[in-house]
Design a protein around this motif. Structure first.
Motif, PDB file in Angstrom:
ATOM      1  N   LEU A  10       0.830  -1.205   0.000  1.00  0.00           N
ATOM      2  CA  LEU A  10       0.000   0.000   0.000  1.00  0.00           C
ATOM      3  C   LEU A  10       0.864   1.254   0.000  1.00  0.00           C
ATOM      4  N   LYS A  11       1.858   1.303   0.874  1.00  0.00           N
ATOM      5  CA  LYS A  11       2.741   2.476   0.961  1.00  0.00           C
ATOM      6  C   LYS A  11       3.481   2.730  -0.358  1.00  0.00           C
ATOM      7  N   ASP A  12       3.883   1.644  -1.004  1.00  0.00           N
ATOM      8  CA  ASP A  12       4.631   1.765  -2.266  1.00  0.00           C
ATOM      9  C   ASP A  12       3.737   1.999  -3.469  1.00  0.00           C
ATOM     10  N   GLY A  13       2.412   2.015  -3.259  1.00  0.00           N
ATOM     11  CA  GLY A  13       1.479   2.302  -4.330  1.00  0.00           C
ATOM     12  C   GLY A  13       1.172   1.132  -5.242  1.00  0.00           C
ATOM     13  N   TYR A  14       1.534  -0.081  -4.830  1.00  0.00           N
ATOM     14  CA  TYR A  14       1.277  -1.260  -5.658  1.00  0.00           C
ATOM     15  C   TYR A  14      -0.170  -1.726  -5.595  1.00  0.00           C
ATOM     16  N   ILE A  15      -0.852  -1.388  -4.483  1.00  0.00           N
ATOM     17  CA  ILE A  15      -2.249  -1.770  -4.342  1.00  0.00           C
ATOM     18  C   ILE A  15      -3.054  -0.573  -3.838  1.00  0.00           C
ATOM     19  N   SER A  16      -4.344  -0.590  -4.125  1.00  0.00           N
ATOM     20  CA  SER A  16      -5.248   0.459  -3.638  1.00  0.00           C
ATOM     21  C   SER A  16      -5.644   0.144  -2.192  1.00  0.00           C
ATOM     22  N   PHE A  17      -6.274   1.106  -1.527  1.00  0.00           N
ATOM     23  CA  PHE A  17      -6.738   0.853  -0.171  1.00  0.00           C
ATOM     24  C   PHE A  17      -7.811  -0.233  -0.176  1.00  0.00           C
ATOM     25  N   GLU A  18      -8.654  -0.261  -1.193  1.00  0.00           N
ATOM     26  CA  GLU A  18      -9.694  -1.291  -1.282  1.00  0.00           C
ATOM     27  C   GLU A  18      -9.068  -2.678  -1.367  1.00  0.00           C
ATOM     28  N   GLU A  19      -7.991  -2.800  -2.154  1.00  0.00           N
ATOM     29  CA  GLU A  19      -7.297  -4.085  -2.259  1.00  0.00           C
ATOM     30  C   GLU A  19      -6.601  -4.426  -0.940  1.00  0.00           C
ATOM     31  N   PHE A  20      -6.053  -3.416  -0.275  1.00  0.00           N
ATOM     32  CA  PHE A  20      -5.442  -3.608   1.041  1.00  0.00           C
ATOM     33  C   PHE A  20      -6.457  -4.216   2.015  1.00  0.00           C
ATOM     34  N   LEU A  21      -7.647  -3.633   2.064  1.00  0.00           N
ATOM     35  CA  LEU A  21      -8.707  -4.137   2.936  1.00  0.00           C
ATOM     36  C   LEU A  21      -9.024  -5.598   2.601  1.00  0.00           C
ATOM     37  N   HIS A  22      -9.150  -5.892   1.314  1.00  0.00           N
ATOM     38  CA  HIS A  22      -9.456  -7.265   0.884  1.00  0.00           C
ATOM     39  C   HIS A  22      -8.351  -8.235   1.321  1.00  0.00           C
ATOM     40  N   ARG A  23      -7.100  -7.846   1.150  1.00  0.00           N
ATOM     41  CA  ARG A  23      -5.985  -8.736   1.473  1.00  0.00           C
ATOM     42  C   ARG A  23      -5.779  -8.933   2.968  1.00  0.00           C
ATOM     43  N   LEU A  24      -6.300  -8.042   3.778  1.00  0.00           N
ATOM     44  CA  LEU A  24      -6.154  -8.179   5.231  1.00  0.00           C
ATOM     45  C   LEU A  24      -7.107  -9.206   5.822  1.00  0.00           C
ATOM     46  N   GLN A  25      -8.120  -9.578   5.097  1.00  0.00           N
ATOM     47  CA  GLN A  25      -9.124 -10.483   5.637  1.00  0.00           C
ATOM     48  C   GLN A  25      -8.510 -11.864   5.884  1.00  0.00           C
ATOM     49  N   TYR A  26      -8.764 -12.394   7.065  1.00  0.00           N
ATOM     50  CA  TYR A  26      -8.197 -13.662   7.511  1.00  0.00           C
ATOM     51  C   TYR A  26      -8.587 -14.770   6.544  1.00  0.00           C
ATOM     52  N   MET A  27      -7.611 -15.538   6.100  1.00  0.00           N
ATOM     53  CA  MET A  27      -7.818 -16.542   5.061  1.00  0.00           C
ATOM     54  C   MET A  27      -8.785 -17.657   5.460  1.00  0.00           C
ATOM     55  N   LYS A  28      -8.916 -17.915   6.750  1.00  0.00           N
ATOM     56  CA  LYS A  28      -9.749 -19.034   7.195  1.00  0.00           C
ATOM     57  C   LYS A  28     -11.163 -18.591   7.534  1.00  0.00           C
ATOM     58  N   GLY A  29     -11.540 -17.405   7.137  1.00  0.00           N
ATOM     59  CA  GLY A  29     -12.857 -16.893   7.463  1.00  0.00           C
ATOM     60  C   GLY A  29     -12.770 -15.964   8.658  1.00  0.00           C
ATOM     61  N   ILE A  30     -13.827 -15.265   8.911  1.00  0.00           N
ATOM     62  CA  ILE A  30     -13.803 -14.258   9.962  1.00  0.00           C
ATOM     63  C   ILE A  30     -13.695 -14.909  11.343  1.00  0.00           C
ATOM     64  N   THR A  31     -12.675 -14.519  12.074  1.00  0.00           N
ATOM     65  CA  THR A  31     -12.434 -14.951  13.442  1.00  0.00           C
ATOM     66  C   THR A  31     -12.141 -13.699  14.245  1.00  0.00           C
ATOM     67  N   TYR A  32     -12.724 -13.587  15.408  1.00  0.00           N
ATOM     68  CA  TYR A  32     -12.594 -12.370  16.204  1.00  0.00           C
ATOM     69  C   TYR A  32     -11.545 -12.524  17.298  1.00  0.00           C
ATOM     70  N   GLN A  33     -10.988 -11.378  17.673  1.00  0.00           N
ATOM     71  CA  GLN A  33     -10.013 -11.348  18.754  1.00  0.00           C
ATOM     72  C   GLN A  33     -10.370 -10.249  19.745  1.00  0.00           C
ATOM     73  N   TYR A  34      -9.949 -10.471  20.966  1.00  0.00           N
ATOM     74  CA  TYR A  34     -10.095  -9.496  22.046  1.00  0.00           C
ATOM     75  C   TYR A  34      -8.696  -9.010  22.383  1.00  0.00           C
ATOM     76  N   ALA A  35      -8.471  -7.712  22.341  1.00  0.00           N
ATOM     77  CA  ALA A  35      -7.198  -7.140  22.762  1.00  0.00           C
ATOM     78  C   ALA A  35      -7.437  -6.418  24.081  1.00  0.00           C
ATOM     79  N   PHE A  36      -6.862  -6.945  25.144  1.00  0.00           N
ATOM     80  CA  PHE A  36      -6.944  -6.310  26.455  1.00  0.00           C
ATOM     81  C   PHE A  36      -5.734  -5.380  26.553  1.00  0.00           C
ATOM     82  N   CYS A  37      -6.002  -4.088  26.466  1.00  0.00           N
ATOM     83  CA  CYS A  37      -4.956  -3.082  26.264  1.00  0.00           C
ATOM     84  C   CYS A  37      -4.540  -2.335  27.525  1.00  0.00           C
ATOM     85  N   SER A  38      -5.171  -2.598  28.635  1.00  0.00           N
ATOM     86  CA  SER A  38      -4.858  -1.862  29.861  1.00  0.00           C
ATOM     87  C   SER A  38      -4.915  -2.796  31.070  1.00  0.00           C
TER      88      SER A  38
END
Length: 158
Positions: free
Chosen positions: A120-148
């Motif tokens: 994305l930073k280098d301009g090889y993909i659009s933001f829409e493609e970035f969003l698509h490529r970030l999706q977890y390959m095994k289907g949607i799985t959720y996580q809890y981040a306990f930050c404090s």
């Protein structure tokens, strides 16, 4: 509610200072309500860093995401806001904390996030493609981040 953390060690005392920066939702202790996903993470950590395959189990209130004493961010799906949040937290040039949430809940990103940020930073993909490529390959799985520490105090070890 049971939550799981895959590791290569038993974790009885959660120490946020041992968490690594540049993760999906920032510096946090990550958990899943999906034991299989935690098992996969434990196997990965054991294979990468040595140690045993350990799935640590914790308990918290079933309505933890509605706890009004905590500052909570919820991402229900893969969307632009989620992808921008992941990008900001995963951007290696940004080692600073970018939010003040106690808990962040949302989909797990694909393990190849770093490569997609570079594309994305280098301009090889659009933001829409970035969003698509970030999706977890095994289907949607959720996580809890306990930050404090405040959020972590809501967990008990099983």
């Amino acid at each position: 509610m049971k939550l799981y953390h895959g590791s290569n060690v038993v974790i009885k005392d959660i120490d946020l200072s041992k968490s690594l920066p540049n993760k999906d939702f920032g510096l946090a202790f990550y958990l899943s309500d999906n034991k299989e996903q935690a098992q996969e993470m434990a196997t990965y950590k054991s294979n990468t860093f040595g140690g045993d395959v350990v799935v640590n189990e914790y308990e918290c209130s079933d309505d933890i995401l509605q706890d009004s004493s905590l500052n909570i961010k919820i991402f229900k799906e893969y969307d632009e806001e989620w992808a921008r949040f992941i990008f900001a937290n995963r951007d290696e040039e940004n080692n600073e904390k970018i939010h003040n949430y106690d808990i962040v809940f949302g989909p797990i990103a694909n393990d190849r996030v770093g490569r997609q940020i570079m594309n994305l930073k280098d301009g090889y993909i659009s933001f829409e493609e970035f969003l698509h490529r970030l999706q977890y390959m095994k289907g949607i799985t959720y996580q809890y981040a306990f930050c404090s520490e405040k959020a972590i105090s809501k967990l008990s070890i099983r």
